[in-house]
Scaffold this motif. Sequence first.
Motif, PDB file in Angstrom:
ATOM      1  N   THR A 137       0.853  -1.184   0.000  1.00 55.48           N
ATOM      2  CA  THR A 137       0.000   0.000   0.000  1.00 55.48           C
ATOM      3  C   THR A 137       0.894   1.241   0.000  1.00 55.48           C
ATOM      4  O   THR A 137       2.106   1.151   0.208  1.00 55.48           O
ATOM      5  N   ARG A 138       0.291   2.386  -0.230  1.00 55.13           N
ATOM      6  CA  ARG A 138       1.078   3.626  -0.181  1.00 55.13           C
ATOM      7  C   ARG A 138       1.721   3.808   1.190  1.00 55.13           C
ATOM      8  O   ARG A 138       2.856   4.271   1.303  1.00 55.13           O
ATOM      9  N   LYS A 139       0.977   3.437   2.243  1.00 52.29           N
ATOM     10  CA  LYS A 139       1.523   3.578   3.597  1.00 52.29           C
ATOM     11  C   LYS A 139       2.700   2.632   3.808  1.00 52.29           C
ATOM     12  O   LYS A 139       3.712   3.023   4.423  1.00 52.29           O
ATOM     13  N   GLU A 140       2.591   1.407   3.308  1.00 48.37           N
ATOM     14  CA  GLU A 140       3.713   0.473   3.431  1.00 48.37           C
ATOM     15  C   GLU A 140       4.954   1.005   2.735  1.00 48.37           C
ATOM     16  O   GLU A 140       6.075   0.880   3.247  1.00 48.37           O
ATOM     17  N   ILE A 141       4.764   1.582   1.565  1.00 48.89           N
ATOM     18  CA  ILE A 141       5.896   2.143   0.830  1.00 48.89           C
ATOM     19  C   ILE A 141       6.508   3.291   1.612  1.00 48.89           C
ATOM     20  O   ILE A 141       7.732   3.391   1.763  1.00 48.89           O
ATOM     21  N   ASP A 192      10.349   9.165  -9.210  1.00 49.92           N
ATOM     22  CA  ASP A 192      10.388   8.838 -10.632  1.00 49.92           C
ATOM     23  C   ASP A 192       9.999  10.069 -11.451  1.00 49.92           C
ATOM     24  O   ASP A 192       9.642  11.103 -10.875  1.00 49.92           O
ATOM     25  N   PRO A 193      10.072  10.013 -12.771  1.00 48.35           N
ATOM     26  CA  PRO A 193       9.755  11.188 -13.588  1.00 48.35           C
ATOM     27  C   PRO A 193       8.328  11.705 -13.421  1.00 48.35           C
ATOM     28  O   PRO A 193       8.046  12.854 -13.767  1.00 48.35           O
ATOM     29  N   ASP A 194       7.432  10.875 -12.874  1.00 52.94           N
ATOM     30  CA  ASP A 194       6.062  11.318 -12.633  1.00 52.94           C
ATOM     31  C   ASP A 194       5.875  11.910 -11.247  1.00 52.94           C
ATOM     32  O   ASP A 194       4.767  12.311 -10.880  1.00 52.94           O
ATOM     33  N   GLY A 195       6.944  11.929 -10.463  1.00 53.26           N
ATOM     34  CA  GLY A 195       6.883  12.533  -9.136  1.00 53.26           C
ATOM     35  C   GLY A 195       6.577  11.576  -8.012  1.00 53.26           C
ATOM     36  O   GLY A 195       6.515  11.980  -6.848  1.00 53.26           O
ATOM     37  N   ALA A 196       6.386  10.296  -8.293  1.00 52.51           N
ATOM     38  CA  ALA A 196       6.107   9.314  -7.249  1.00 52.51           C
ATOM     39  C   ALA A 196       7.416   8.784  -6.674  1.00 52.51           C
ATOM     40  O   ALA A 196       8.414   8.656  -7.395  1.00 52.51           O
ATOM     41  N   PRO A 197       7.436   8.461  -5.369  1.00 51.37           N
ATOM     42  CA  PRO A 197       8.669   7.909  -4.798  1.00 51.37           C
ATOM     43  C   PRO A 197       9.023   6.575  -5.434  1.00 51.37           C
ATOM     44  O   PRO A 197       8.142   5.753  -5.714  1.00 51.37           O
ATOM     45  N   LEU A 198      10.304   6.364  -5.687  1.00 48.83           N
ATOM     46  CA  LEU A 198      10.730   5.093  -6.263  1.00 48.83           C
ATOM     47  C   LEU A 198      10.373   3.943  -5.320  1.00 48.83           C
ATOM     48  O   LEU A 198      10.536   4.040  -4.101  1.00 48.83           O
ATOM     49  N   TYR A 199       9.899   2.875  -5.908  1.00 45.04           N
ATOM     50  CA  TYR A 199       9.474   1.710  -5.123  1.00 45.04           C
ATOM     51  C   TYR A 199      10.678   1.107  -4.394  1.00 45.04           C
ATOM     52  O   TYR A 199      11.700   0.811  -5.020  1.00 45.04           O
ATOM     53  N   PRO A 200      10.581   0.917  -3.067  1.00 42.60           N
ATOM     54  CA  PRO A 200      11.722   0.412  -2.297  1.00 42.60           C
ATOM     55  C   PRO A 200      11.897  -1.102  -2.332  1.00 42.60           C
ATOM     56  O   PRO A 200      12.735  -1.639  -1.592  1.00 42.60           O
ATOM     57  N   GLY A 201      11.138  -1.801  -3.171  1.00 39.91           N
ATOM     58  CA  GLY A 201      11.371  -3.231  -3.376  1.00 39.91           C
ATOM     59  C   GLY A 201      10.868  -4.133  -2.274  1.00 39.91           C
ATOM     60  O   GLY A 201      11.431  -5.219  -2.050  1.00 39.91           O
ATOM     61  N   GLY A 224      12.380   2.969 -11.769  1.00 34.48           N
ATOM     62  CA  GLY A 224      12.380   1.821 -10.879  1.00 34.48           C
ATOM     63  C   GLY A 224      11.444   0.749 -11.409  1.00 34.48           C
ATOM     64  O   GLY A 224      11.146   0.682 -12.603  1.00 34.48           O
ATOM     65  N   ASP A 225      10.946  -0.088 -10.504  1.00 33.48           N
ATOM     66  CA  ASP A 225      10.053  -1.184 -10.901  1.00 33.48           C
ATOM     67  C   ASP A 225       8.640  -0.640 -11.086  1.00 33.48           C
ATOM     68  O   ASP A 225       7.802  -0.686 -10.183  1.00 33.48           O
ATOM     69  N   VAL A 226       8.362  -0.160 -12.277  1.00 30.66           N
ATOM     70  CA  VAL A 226       7.128   0.549 -12.572  1.00 30.66           C
ATOM     71  C   VAL A 226       5.944  -0.419 -12.607  1.00 30.66           C
ATOM     72  O   VAL A 226       6.069  -1.585 -12.972  1.00 30.66           O
ATOM     73  N   VAL A 227       4.765   0.079 -12.204  1.00 33.70           N
ATOM     74  CA  VAL A 227       3.526  -0.704 -12.269  1.00 33.70           C
ATOM     75  C   VAL A 227       3.059  -0.772 -13.723  1.00 33.70           C
ATOM     76  O   VAL A 227       2.947   0.251 -14.392  1.00 33.70           O
ATOM     77  N   ILE A 228       2.787  -1.990 -14.199  1.00 35.45           N
ATOM     78  CA  ILE A 228       2.297  -2.122 -15.572  1.00 35.45           C
ATOM     79  C   ILE A 228       0.923  -2.782 -15.650  1.00 35.45           C
ATOM     80  O   ILE A 228       0.355  -2.912 -16.739  1.00 35.45           O
TER      81      ILE A 228
END
Length: 300
Positions: free
Chosen positions: A107-111, A128-137, A202-206
């Motif tokens: 979830t966003r909170k977990e990230i 990322d280029p869209d302004g969202a924090p890079l996923y911490p894996g 990073g590992d982008v959502v597709i």
Amino acid sequence: MQDDTSGREVLRFAPSPNGWLHLGHAYSALFAFETAKRLGGRLLLRIEDIDVGRCREEYVEGIYEDLAWLGIEWEEPARRQSEHFAEYEAVLKRLRDMELVYPCFATRKEIQDAILASGIPLQAWPSDPDGAPLYPGIYKDMPRERLNELMWEGRSYAWRLDIEKAKAKAESINGGPITFYEEGTSTRGDTGILEIKPELFGDVVIARKDVPTSYHLAVTADDAFQGVTLITRGQDLFPATYIHRILQILLGYPEPRYHHHGLIRDETGRRLSKSAKDMGLRELRAQGRTPADIRRMVGL
């Protein structure tokens, strides 16, 4: 599935029906229309309505009305992405079979909590280029058995592209670094053959559990299915090309050319957007503005 282009250039205008078209959309649509005419090519209209929660039919009708009012002609019928989820699911399965995507239940909170636990302040964490924090894996290296258990529990999840593995696989297929040909971006200074930088995302959502695609996956597949040869779109989407080129190579799709044009901005320099409730074409039309006025307002 790819259209017979008969050697002609194929361009597209692809709005999302989650609000009324504004001057920025008018510029992008007119730019594609005029470019297609100049090249003796075809212009397609694609309705990008995969966000079924925000897209509304009245906005779809508004798109048709505004474009026709501007004098823009396109080939019928327009493609509706919401009618092609099965096709996107099949494309996603190909990436799953290559073991290049994994389910992420964060979830966003977990990230946010994972970022804070790293000791790096949120404002210092890369975006990322869209302004969202890079996923911490968080779920990236979790055993497959545990991921399957979470899926069977019915939890919501997103499919993320393992960008490191995907880039390595794509470079192996490509026989070297991945590039694309950019014809535009005069204000950026980026033209010619450019190398991609997908690690910026990073590992982008597709895709997601409830919708088997995302912007990145759907537009890449659609451009291939529809035989698009020249993609014209705003400079804000320039970095998205990094992800799209990887997907094109992995999926064996042809490589289009790109022209990322400038954006229409207000007097403060802010780019126009639906979320900011910027004045729509329908309101300008109601004020008595003409198509010629709109062309002058966007500099065409």
